[in-house]
Design an enzyme around this catalytic site. Structure first.
Site, PDB file in Angstrom:
ATOM      1  N   GLU A   1       9.128   5.941 -23.001  1.00  0.00           N
ATOM      2  CA  GLU A   1       9.090   7.142 -22.149  1.00  0.00           C
ATOM      3  C   GLU A   1      10.476   7.775 -22.021  1.00  0.00           C
ATOM      4  O   GLU A   1      10.615   8.995 -22.079  1.00  0.00           O
ATOM      5  CB  GLU A   1       8.552   6.700 -20.781  1.00  0.00           C
ATOM      6  CG  GLU A   1       8.342   7.760 -19.758  1.00  0.00           C
ATOM      7  CD  GLU A   1       7.970   7.115 -18.413  1.00  0.00           C
ATOM      8  OE1 GLU A   1       7.014   6.301 -18.375  1.00  0.00           O
ATOM      9  OE2 GLU A   1       8.652   7.386 -17.404  1.00  0.00           O
ATOM     10  N   TYR A   2      11.505   6.950 -21.842  1.00  0.00           N
ATOM     11  CA  TYR A   2      12.882   7.473 -21.777  1.00  0.00           C
ATOM     12  C   TYR A   2      13.203   8.251 -23.052  1.00  0.00           C
ATOM     13  O   TYR A   2      13.770   9.334 -23.006  1.00  0.00           O
ATOM     14  CB  TYR A   2      13.903   6.329 -21.654  1.00  0.00           C
ATOM     15  CG  TYR A   2      14.151   5.794 -20.272  1.00  0.00           C
ATOM     16  CD1 TYR A   2      13.122   5.268 -19.506  1.00  0.00           C
ATOM     17  CD2 TYR A   2      15.427   5.771 -19.734  1.00  0.00           C
ATOM     18  CE1 TYR A   2      13.359   4.748 -18.249  1.00  0.00           C
ATOM     19  CE2 TYR A   2      15.675   5.257 -18.468  1.00  0.00           C
ATOM     20  CZ  TYR A   2      14.638   4.740 -17.732  1.00  0.00           C
ATOM     21  OH  TYR A   2      14.877   4.222 -16.479  1.00  0.00           O
TER      22      TYR A   2
ATOM     23  N   GLY B   1       1.386   6.902 -12.601  1.00  0.00           N
ATOM     24  CA  GLY B   1       2.031   7.641 -11.533  1.00  0.00           C
ATOM     25  C   GLY B   1       1.036   8.227 -10.551  1.00  0.00           C
ATOM     26  O   GLY B   1      -0.046   7.673 -10.320  1.00  0.00           O
TER      27      GLY B   1
ATOM     28  N   MET C   1       1.688   3.948  -4.912  1.00  0.00           N
ATOM     29  CA  MET C   1       0.807   3.423  -5.958  1.00  0.00           C
ATOM     30  C   MET C   1      -0.336   2.621  -5.358  1.00  0.00           C
ATOM     31  O   MET C   1      -1.501   2.830  -5.690  1.00  0.00           O
ATOM     32  CB  MET C   1       1.603   2.535  -6.920  1.00  0.00           C
ATOM     33  CG  MET C   1       2.509   3.281  -7.865  1.00  0.00           C
ATOM     34  SD  MET C   1       1.645   4.276  -9.116  1.00  0.00           S
ATOM     35  CE  MET C   1       1.151   2.975 -10.288  1.00  0.00           C
TER      36      MET C   1
ATOM     37  N   HIS D   1       6.805   0.363 -22.751  1.00  0.00           N
ATOM     38  CA  HIS D   1       6.210   1.675 -22.472  1.00  0.00           C
ATOM     39  C   HIS D   1       7.218   2.576 -21.766  1.00  0.00           C
ATOM     40  O   HIS D   1       7.426   3.735 -22.149  1.00  0.00           O
ATOM     41  CB  HIS D   1       4.958   1.471 -21.615  1.00  0.00           C
ATOM     42  CG  HIS D   1       4.438   2.710 -20.949  1.00  0.00           C
ATOM     43  ND1 HIS D   1       4.992   3.208 -19.792  1.00  0.00           N
ATOM     44  CD2 HIS D   1       3.432   3.556 -21.278  1.00  0.00           C
ATOM     45  CE1 HIS D   1       4.335   4.298 -19.439  1.00  0.00           C
ATOM     46  NE2 HIS D   1       3.386   4.534 -20.320  1.00  0.00           N
ATOM     47  N   ASN D   2       7.863   2.057 -20.765  1.00  0.00           N
ATOM     48  CA  ASN D   2       8.819   2.888 -20.026  1.00  0.00           C
ATOM     49  C   ASN D   2      10.051   3.214 -20.864  1.00  0.00           C
ATOM     50  O   ASN D   2      10.606   4.309 -20.782  1.00  0.00           O
ATOM     51  CB  ASN D   2       9.254   2.192 -18.729  1.00  0.00           C
ATOM     52  CG  ASN D   2       8.204   2.316 -17.645  1.00  0.00           C
ATOM     53  OD1 ASN D   2       7.009   2.320 -17.940  1.00  0.00           O
ATOM     54  ND2 ASN D   2       8.641   2.433 -16.405  1.00  0.00           N
TER      55      ASN D   2
ATOM     56  N   LYS E   1       4.639  -3.050 -20.488  1.00  0.00           N
ATOM     57  CA  LYS E   1       4.927  -1.934 -19.584  1.00  0.00           C
ATOM     58  C   LYS E   1       6.408  -1.551 -19.665  1.00  0.00           C
ATOM     59  O   LYS E   1       6.769  -0.362 -19.649  1.00  0.00           O
ATOM     60  CB  LYS E   1       4.569  -2.314 -18.140  1.00  0.00           C
ATOM     61  CG  LYS E   1       4.901  -1.250 -17.088  1.00  0.00           C
ATOM     62  CD  LYS E   1       4.247   0.101 -17.375  1.00  0.00           C
ATOM     63  CE  LYS E   1       4.240   1.014 -16.162  1.00  0.00           C
ATOM     64  NZ  LYS E   1       5.491   1.207 -15.498  1.00  0.00           N
TER      65      LYS E   1
ATOM     66  N   LEU F   1       0.838  -1.208   0.000  1.00  0.00           N
ATOM     67  CA  LEU F   1       0.000   0.000   0.000  1.00  0.00           C
ATOM     68  C   LEU F   1       0.869   1.254   0.000  1.00  0.00           C
ATOM     69  O   LEU F   1       0.611   2.215   0.729  1.00  0.00           O
ATOM     70  CB  LEU F   1      -0.945  -0.017   1.210  1.00  0.00           C
ATOM     71  CG  LEU F   1      -1.908  -1.212   1.209  1.00  0.00           C
ATOM     72  CD1 LEU F   1      -2.568  -1.376   2.581  1.00  0.00           C
ATOM     73  CD2 LEU F   1      -2.971  -1.059   0.138  1.00  0.00           C
TER      74      LEU F   1
ATOM     75  N   ASN G   1       6.404  -3.938 -10.632  1.00  0.00           N
ATOM     76  CA  ASN G   1       7.278  -3.718 -11.782  1.00  0.00           C
ATOM     77  C   ASN G   1       8.170  -4.921 -12.080  1.00  0.00           C
ATOM     78  O   ASN G   1       9.318  -4.773 -12.484  1.00  0.00           O
ATOM     79  CB  ASN G   1       8.146  -2.478 -11.538  1.00  0.00           C
ATOM     80  CG  ASN G   1       7.369  -1.207 -11.812  1.00  0.00           C
ATOM     81  OD1 ASN G   1       6.596  -1.140 -12.759  1.00  0.00           O
ATOM     82  ND2 ASN G   1       7.571  -0.204 -10.967  1.00  0.00           N
TER      83      ASN G   1
END
Lengths: 292, 292, 292, 292
Positions: free
Chosen positions: A173-174, A114, A11, A169-170, A166, A8, A86
């Site tokens: 993003e970079y 995020g 995220m 995706h990241n 994912k 918890l 992740n």
């Protein structure tokens, strides 16, 4: 629907909240007593009714592995684990191979969004067997942004495909961030351009480069004019590295994303050893001054 | 043979000396009184007999241009100018266009060898008309290393081709140096490797990567173990930039040499503006800490 | 000294020959009956006297692993295995961990020199315990080029360090080759340069870029003028990939070597999927024609 | 407001239409008789009342220069030229230096939006003197997207700053597109990922990489599943090259955008000369097969 959530943090808490707002019942566990609903994983499992669904949202590596292994002891045939952290996709495939003989379903789910996800919804990419993904669909529908399901959710493929997507995706993003960043540096360097933030902001609506990242850069330039005083030091969280490693494994040329990754490495160096070598070489052959 | 030389800096003085050792007569001029044989360019020209040959070895740009223009006034039809500095090839073509109507020959000559050239000889690349190059051949033969002419000298093509070849030579040099430099950095980073200099030295004879630059790196690592204390700050002298610009003009992909060039730029930055932008973006979307 | 050699391919056969010329006795085994001295590994081990030294020179991965494991069954305490193939250093560390409890020494040795090694000697980089390296020194001295030992041999560090150094050597090689290659392409693209091979050859002696690879390129340009008809398709054998992966693991920026690696990947593509995506995007936003 | 527009190609025609829809009166001229409102530039100028405003929208280079020079003869003090094509910023500065002594205002304006601009509006970046920019503001307001002016328009700085910002915009665009493209290639290469288009589409709303380009890629993948049959061959229109050249001039490291540019160059090569050189070198030292 009733679901367990382990982990918890920033995220996980927000996701619990978004699920609750959508009318789902969430039983949460975390090492932090102040965040959790139950005091241990056993209690969490007991609080759910079969077929149970447990969302795992803890740091990747050992914490994820040991959590899933513990769940493998506590859950029953027909239950379902969703690994929403992740994890690297290879880890998903190993964990699924442990759960599958027990009849426990395993779905990996990459989550993007995020700190904005609580309000806007999360982009979700999952991998797994059709029936397992179906079982969790009410959860996915609550977490993803409003609008057509396919614009915020994908069942990308087999177990591992969610985290793979994912990861990519990241990696993208970079590359995107660094493209804007290079443009920023060049605009800042040019004397005839006097309103750099204005340039970025002017791209917000009609242009080819408009994006959410652009909006954020405009916002950052508003918060900190010229980004003055911001340290270039930038960490990296793993997915960028994995993306380039996967590119290598699959013989995919990846000059852009790797360049963005290497720039992060360089941002953390006080003195580049490679450039020390270049400077030393120039001193050797050219009598160029070497600064000590 | 008798030759005039204008510009007696680090390179020019050594070249005068090497020419004299080979039995040529050299009349030198420099702004520095302590280095020169005659007190002005006029006297230099008068000291030579037609057809005269004058080697220009001054900084590129305005100094070279004004020297050649001055020679254009003083020399006669049939005389020859050799531009041996670091002019861009486009400059050669402009200067030749000024001299050609006067009947003054123009040869551009790229010179490699740095401070080692006096003893080892210089690698020479020249461009110009066949008859002009022939006229200067005794000079070239004295300056180049011993051995077969073609291993230290080339008539690369038209006017400009000599400096073009030298420019590409320097671009390649950037790439070669950075390849070794990356290898150095990786070896230094790995704990199980305890003798990094030894590795480079062991490549000196039998391996695919043996080269003069390798020898120099071994030497540098001997002078400064681990290159400790050497500043990564590295300047660039123009040819690297021109090489990449030419690559762009000719639609030649040039990832390696451009990367080496960009690393030099980065070595001179205290704080990368591009990485400030990346850091700021991460702060915006991920709540990642931004260091101020 | 008497030594066993397993694997008598292009490299192994030449090394056996070089060792024999130096007066060593070599018992060789290979799957190919025409190459081998004995018919199986058992016979090879029996032909040696304790403390035995066996050089393993088979393809990396499963062949190397199973050969070493087989030797682990056949050899005795005090014997020594030299893994001279192209194993990844992590594999060396795993294999050493299997041999060490049996008292069998393990040295990994990277070997450079290709088909020229028989005559010129091989560049050797080894990793292992001091006493094991010492034991094999007569072998190393016979294989390395003549001249000072340190110019053709290094004990780079712990087990794995030899192959690590060889891996970095090969990574550097990728970068060096591509730097020359980019220069070649640019010279070929420029009309005023008419003697490209001559340019490379003129760099052979006095210049900063002189090297063995340069000599080979001159030779290649002699064999095949303009490299006309040579297919750009280029494979890669693993070490380049490992080098970039290690760079990523160690947060070392590696733009040059990675660019050279990616260019190899690209050389094997008929149609770049990434550029298909770029072309398709341009068709979407700009109405640019997309070629089908 | 009444305005002249020279150049009624794909962009110019749409802009004329958008201006007319906003209630402006546009007198257009083009070499194509079917597109134009008047038959020559003289008539266009006569049709306007002082102070006149003329928008130039012809190909950059000679067409733009000769058009502006012609306007310099026809316009009067107090009139204004807006160069809305793709001129390099240096050209703007030269043209402004020609107009300024005549008292003719000059504003350069970069225009983004492609074929979508007619409906969505165009992102506008302009450079020039404050009073000139003010004079043209009703035009800019009609062309830009609805919403706050600063989200679709910027007065970026002095003359040239508008095209400079547009140039950087396009450079960034190269980088963004290639980042998505590399991600596309990697997803396509991975067997466990079975819904690549679904992945991109799932990023449309909640994720960090959402953007207009992403939407276009989703659309392209819908039009042509897997982009099957699309040729990787991709042209470049100048701004990408200029961006990297400016980076070099300003010593700004630009690995990402340059990589994207080089990939376009490579996409147009049947056989990479650089990789021919690498292949030939490997043949020389390793006896690796060279494909002819």
């Amino acid at each position: 629907m009733k679901i367990g959530m382990i982990g918890l943090g920033k995220m996980g808490s927000n996701m619990r909240e978004r699920l609750r707002r959508a009318g789902h019942e969430v039983v949460g566990f975390d090492l932090d007593e102040n965040l959790r609903d139950v005091d241990d994983v056993e209690s969490l499992v007991q609080a759910l009714e079969p077929p149970r669904v447990v969302w795992v949202m803890v740091p990747h590596g050992t914490p994820t592995r040991s959590t899933v292994e513990q769940l493998g002891e506590l859950l029953d045939e027909g239950d379902l684990i969703i690994e929403g952290g992740n994890s690297k996709y290879t880890e998903d495939r190993e964990l699924d191979a442990l759960m599958e003989p027990k009849g426990i379903g395993y779905v990996d789910c990459g989550v993007s969004g995020g700190i904005w996800g609580l309000e806007n919804g999360y982009g979700l990419m999952c991998g797994g067997r059709e029936e397992d993904v179906e079982k969790a669909m009410p959860i996915f529908d609550a977490l993803r942004p409003e609008g057509p399901r396919e614009e915020g959710f994908v069942h990308a493929g087999e177990v591992g495909a969610g985290h793979y997507a994912k990861m990519v995706h990241n990696g993208i993003e970079y590359g995107l961030m660094h493209a804007y960043a290079e443009g920023f540096e060049l605009l800042m360097a040019k004397d005839i351009v006097t309103d750099v933030r204005g340039c970025f902001q002017a791209w917000s609506r009609g242009t080819v480069v408009r994006s959410w990242l652009l909006d954020l850069l405009v916002s950052a330039l508003g918060d900190t004019p010229g980004l003055k005083g911001i340290d270039a030091y930038t960490t990296d969280s793993g997915e960028g590295r994995w993306t380039v490693e996967e590119a290598i494994d699959n013989a995919v040329p990846m000059p852009v994303i790797s360049a963005a990754l290497f720039a992060r490495f360089a941002s953390r160096q006080e003195n580049s050893p490679a450039m020390q070598a270049v400077a030393a070489l120039r001193g050797q052959f050219g009598g160029h001054d070497v600064r000590l």
